[in-house]
Design a protein around this motif. Structure first.
Motif, PDB file in Angstrom:
ATOM      1  N   TYR A 112       0.838  -1.214   0.000  1.00  0.00           N
ATOM      2  CA  TYR A 112       0.000   0.000   0.000  1.00  0.00           C
ATOM      3  C   TYR A 112       0.872   1.263   0.000  1.00  0.00           C
ATOM      4  N   ASN A 113       1.950   1.241   0.778  1.00  0.00           N
ATOM      5  CA  ASN A 113       2.844   2.399   0.808  1.00  0.00           C
ATOM      6  C   ASN A 113       3.443   2.665  -0.572  1.00  0.00           C
ATOM      7  N   VAL A 114       3.771   1.581  -1.266  1.00  0.00           N
ATOM      8  CA  VAL A 114       4.341   1.727  -2.612  1.00  0.00           C
ATOM      9  C   VAL A 114       3.304   2.337  -3.559  1.00  0.00           C
ATOM     10  N   VAL A 115       2.082   1.817  -3.480  1.00  0.00           N
ATOM     11  CA  VAL A 115       1.012   2.321  -4.350  1.00  0.00           C
ATOM     12  C   VAL A 115       0.735   3.802  -4.073  1.00  0.00           C
ATOM     13  N   CYS A 116       0.739   4.166  -2.794  1.00  0.00           N
ATOM     14  CA  CYS A 116       0.500   5.567  -2.436  1.00  0.00           C
ATOM     15  C   CYS A 116       1.561   6.466  -3.066  1.00  0.00           C
ATOM     16  N   GLU A 117       2.794   5.981  -3.043  1.00  0.00           N
ATOM     17  CA  GLU A 117       3.870   6.770  -3.644  1.00  0.00           C
ATOM     18  C   GLU A 117       3.610   6.968  -5.133  1.00  0.00           C
ATOM     19  N   GLU A 118       3.223   5.867  -5.767  1.00  0.00           N
ATOM     20  CA  GLU A 118       2.960   5.927  -7.204  1.00  0.00           C
ATOM     21  C   GLU A 118       1.878   6.960  -7.531  1.00  0.00           C
ATOM     22  N   GLU A 153       1.049   9.453  -5.685  1.00  0.00           N
ATOM     23  CA  GLU A 153       1.361  10.697  -4.982  1.00  0.00           C
ATOM     24  C   GLU A 153       0.341  11.047  -3.927  1.00  0.00           C
ATOM     25  N   GLU A 154       0.043  10.044  -3.105  1.00  0.00           N
ATOM     26  CA  GLU A 154      -0.886  10.233  -1.995  1.00  0.00           C
ATOM     27  C   GLU A 154      -0.133   9.945  -0.708  1.00  0.00           C
ATOM     28  N   GLU A 155      -0.471  10.665   0.351  1.00  0.00           N
ATOM     29  CA  GLU A 155       0.168  10.381   1.627  1.00  0.00           C
ATOM     30  C   GLU A 155      -0.447   9.114   2.222  1.00  0.00           C
ATOM     31  N   ALA A 156       0.379   8.126   2.499  1.00  0.00           N
ATOM     32  CA  ALA A 156      -0.137   6.862   3.038  1.00  0.00           C
ATOM     33  C   ALA A 156      -0.747   7.086   4.413  1.00  0.00           C
ATOM     34  N   ARG A 157      -1.887   6.472   4.667  1.00  0.00           N
ATOM     35  CA  ARG A 157      -2.536   6.603   5.970  1.00  0.00           C
ATOM     36  C   ARG A 157      -1.862   5.700   7.000  1.00  0.00           C
ATOM     37  N   LYS A 158      -2.112   6.025   8.280  1.00  0.00           N
ATOM     38  CA  LYS A 158      -1.457   5.293   9.376  1.00  0.00           C
ATOM     39  C   LYS A 158      -2.057   3.891   9.562  1.00  0.00           C
ATOM     40  N   HIS A 159      -1.322   3.106  10.310  1.00  0.00           N
ATOM     41  CA  HIS A 159      -1.683   1.717  10.545  1.00  0.00           C
ATOM     42  C   HIS A 159      -3.147   1.512  10.988  1.00  0.00           C
ATOM     43  N   THR A 160      -3.564   2.291  11.989  1.00  0.00           N
ATOM     44  CA  THR A 160      -4.933   2.095  12.506  1.00  0.00           C
ATOM     45  C   THR A 160      -5.982   2.394  11.441  1.00  0.00           C
ATOM     46  N   GLN A 161      -5.685   3.395  10.627  1.00  0.00           N
ATOM     47  CA  GLN A 161      -6.611   3.750   9.559  1.00  0.00           C
ATOM     48  C   GLN A 161      -6.668   2.630   8.513  1.00  0.00           C
ATOM     49  N   VAL A 162      -5.494   2.055   8.222  1.00  0.00           N
ATOM     50  CA  VAL A 162      -5.446   0.959   7.261  1.00  0.00           C
ATOM     51  C   VAL A 162      -6.298  -0.218   7.758  1.00  0.00           C
ATOM     52  N   TRP A 163      -6.255  -0.441   9.066  1.00  0.00           N
ATOM     53  CA  TRP A 163      -7.105  -1.497   9.652  1.00  0.00           C
ATOM     54  C   TRP A 163      -8.580  -1.213   9.402  1.00  0.00           C
ATOM     55  N   GLY A 195      -7.717   6.242 -12.406  1.00  0.00           N
ATOM     56  CA  GLY A 195      -7.432   7.132 -13.533  1.00  0.00           C
ATOM     57  C   GLY A 195      -8.548   8.149 -13.706  1.00  0.00           C
ATOM     58  N   LYS A 196      -9.790   7.675 -13.630  1.00  0.00           N
ATOM     59  CA  LYS A 196     -10.933   8.577 -13.776  1.00  0.00           C
ATOM     60  C   LYS A 196     -11.020   9.550 -12.611  1.00  0.00           C
ATOM     61  N   LEU A 197     -10.724   9.033 -11.420  1.00  0.00           N
ATOM     62  CA  LEU A 197     -10.737   9.894 -10.229  1.00  0.00           C
ATOM     63  C   LEU A 197      -9.758  11.046 -10.392  1.00  0.00           C
ATOM     64  N   GLU A 198      -8.560  10.711 -10.908  1.00  0.00           N
ATOM     65  CA  GLU A 198      -7.531  11.730 -11.097  1.00  0.00           C
ATOM     66  C   GLU A 198      -8.039  12.822 -12.022  1.00  0.00           C
ATOM     67  N   LYS A 199      -8.717  12.353 -13.084  1.00  0.00           N
ATOM     68  CA  LYS A 199      -9.146  13.289 -14.107  1.00  0.00           C
ATOM     69  C   LYS A 199     -10.268  14.192 -13.646  1.00  0.00           C
ATOM     70  N   SER A 200     -11.286  13.577 -13.022  1.00  0.00           N
ATOM     71  CA  SER A 200     -12.514  14.356 -12.807  1.00  0.00           C
ATOM     72  C   SER A 200     -12.883  14.545 -11.345  1.00  0.00           C
ATOM     73  N   GLY A 201     -12.240  13.804 -10.468  1.00  0.00           N
ATOM     74  CA  GLY A 201     -12.626  13.893  -9.066  1.00  0.00           C
ATOM     75  C   GLY A 201     -13.863  13.068  -8.779  1.00  0.00           C
ATOM     76  N   SER A 202     -14.503  12.511  -9.805  1.00  0.00           N
ATOM     77  CA  SER A 202     -15.630  11.609  -9.571  1.00  0.00           C
ATOM     78  C   SER A 202     -15.623  10.547 -10.671  1.00  0.00           C
ATOM     79  N   VAL A 203     -16.429   9.514 -10.471  1.00  0.00           N
ATOM     80  CA  VAL A 203     -16.412   8.399 -11.407  1.00  0.00           C
ATOM     81  C   VAL A 203     -17.813   8.136 -11.936  1.00  0.00           C
ATOM     82  N   GLU A 204     -17.886   7.625 -13.130  1.00  0.00           N
ATOM     83  CA  GLU A 204     -19.202   7.217 -13.612  1.00  0.00           C
ATOM     84  C   GLU A 204     -19.130   5.764 -14.074  1.00  0.00           C
ATOM     85  N   ILE A 205     -20.272   5.100 -14.179  1.00  0.00           N
ATOM     86  CA  ILE A 205     -20.279   3.722 -14.651  1.00  0.00           C
ATOM     87  C   ILE A 205     -20.769   3.665 -16.097  1.00  0.00           C
ATOM     88  N   PRO A 206     -20.411   2.593 -16.799  1.00  0.00           N
ATOM     89  CA  PRO A 206     -19.452   1.586 -16.402  1.00  0.00           C
ATOM     90  C   PRO A 206     -18.069   1.986 -16.889  1.00  0.00           C
TER      91      PRO A 206
END
Ligand SMILES: Nc1ncnc2c1ncn2[C@@H]1O[C@H](COP(=O)(O)OP(=O)(O)OP(=O)(O)O)[C@@H](O)[C@H]1O
Ligand SMILES: [Mg+2]
Length: 395
Positions: free
Chosen positions: A319-325, A327-337, A384-395
């Motif tokens: 998860y820490n690696v993905v967050c880096e990719e 560019e998000e700050e990784a959340r703490k252990h308790t939050q991950v739980w 990818g869609k989240l990055e672009k628009s801040g929201s997602v649509e289906i499908p």
């Protein structure tokens, strides 16, 4: 020139579309009608539980029945509203009650009121107008395992305390009836007695459901009989109509991409690589960003390790690696739980104690219902869609 397409109306294949008729569910529909007779005849309330595995029509049955109830009430000059709440989306008592308040108390300021108080106002409103409410609590199991059963009791209490025990009836749905053990004996036994179990669809039933939908969604003679046969056979393994419909939809899109005016079995086979049963795209779409990042990390880890399980520590590292990719700050252990707990409540992942003394309390985590590679692809798309628009649509 407009592109040729096999579709007449693709929206008829979307998960939000409510079909005209519910194929092969007449008996269950009649059973519901029978159970709801006292509501009309004696103004008594009723509680019913609809169960069955994924995609067997629980939500659709409730919605169609709700429409029918409202029409029947109208014919009899009987004030009755059907309100459908999805407890996975409306995941706290406040959110559920707010849905009711929007309907019954639109002008009342309700800031700071407890759910119980708002409910009492709703019941008063029902009393004043001599009206009845049939509330569908869809996916109630998810809600009860998260919040406990208090809200259910509040409905009874609100009705009784305002001297109107018959005003609110409930149709609950749940994949698994196990959540009943979290309820008191009386409520549990009511649901047990009024339980409608929807069986998985067999291939023939799925074929009939597909044929019915093809008429409104596809142009005439574009879907081959043997394509419907193949899709039904494939989906019959899980008995899931949603999966069958999605397969056919994707098969149609592949035919369109190839510029072919006929959906063939080969297109259906091609569709299988893009659709997975078990986990619903709408569920993924409703996840919060860091839940998606965590799930992506888990999928990737399981793919690379080729193991059935990952340990909590491994997932956190991934998860820490993905967050880096991203560019998000990784959340703490308790939050991950917390995130893991939610993903598990949603039935997307399964967790069990690892039995080994790794770092503190470690868990074994798996994704039982979807091929991780497809899941990874889908999550990357959503991100990818989240990055672009801040929201997602289906499908
Ligand atoms: N008998 C049926 N006739 C026509 N369409 C159906 C039928 N049963 C299910 N469907 C369609 O299949 C899809 C899944 O149905 P539905 O959402 O009601 O399943 P569900 O049991 O609520 O699934 P879940 O457990 O995932 O919530 C919907 O698009 C619905 O329109
Ligand atoms: Mg449903």
């Amino acid at each position: 020139m407009a592109r040729e397409t096999v579709f007449k109306d693709q929206s008829k294949l979307s998960p939000d579309y409510i079909p005209e008729t519910l194929v092969h569910r007449d008996e269950e529909f009649r059973e519901l009608s029978r159970l709801f007779k006292p509501v009309f005849e004696n103004k008594a309330s009723q509680r019913v539980l609809v169960t069955g595995s994924v995609g067997v029509g629980k939500t659709t049955l409730a919605l169609k029945f709700g429409q029918e109830l409202e029409q029947a009430a109208k014919r009899r000059d009987f004030k009755l509203d059907y309100i459908h709440v999805n407890c996975r989306k409306q995941r706290t008592p406040h959110m559920v009650v707010r849905k009711l308040a929007e309907h019954y108390l639109p002008r009342l300021p309700r800031r700071g009121l407890a759910p119980q108080e708002i409910l009492e106002d709703v019941v008063k409103q029902l009393n004043t107008h001599d009206a009845y409410l049939v509330l569908a609590l869809d996916e109630l199991d998810y809600f009860v395992s998260r919040n406990g059963p208090d809200l259910l009791y509040s409905f009874t209490r609100a009705a009784e305390e305002t001297g109107a025990p018959g005003r609110i009836s409930i149709i609950a749905t749940s994949r698994n009836p196990n959540f009943l053990r979290l309820l008191d004996e009386a409520t549990k036994s009511t649901f047990m007695h009024n339980k409608i179990e929807l069986d998985k669809y067999n291939a023939q039933q799925l074929a009939d459901i597909l044929k019915d939908r093809v008429k409104v969604a596809f142009k005439m003679d574009t879907v081959r009989e043997d394509t419907i046969g193949l899709v039904s056979e494939t989906a019959a393994q899980t008995g899931d109509a949603r999966f069958a419909l999605e397969l056919l939809w994707v098969a149609g899109r592949i035919a369109d991409q190839e510029g072919i005016q006929e959906v063939s079995p080969e297109h259906a086979r091609g569709a299988k690589a893009h659709v997975f049963p078990g986990i619903r795209k709408e569920v993924l779409k409703d996840l919060r960003k860091h839940e998606i990042l965590l799930l992506l990390a888990l999928s990737r880890h399981l793919k690379i390790s080729e193991q059935a399980y990952a340990l909590t520590g491994e997932v956190e590292d991934a998860y820490n690696v993905v967050c880096e990719e991203y560019e998000e700050e990784a959340r703490k252990h308790t939050q991950v739980w917390e995130y893991l707990k939610r993903l598990s409540d949603l039935g997307i992942i399964e967790t069990q104690p690892s039995g080994e003394e790794h770092r503190g309390k470690s868990q074994k985590i798996s994704i039982p219902d979807a091929p991780v590679e497809m899941l990874e692809e889908e999550l990357e798309k959503i991100l990818g869609k989240l990055e672009k628009s801040g929201s997602v649509e289906i499908p």
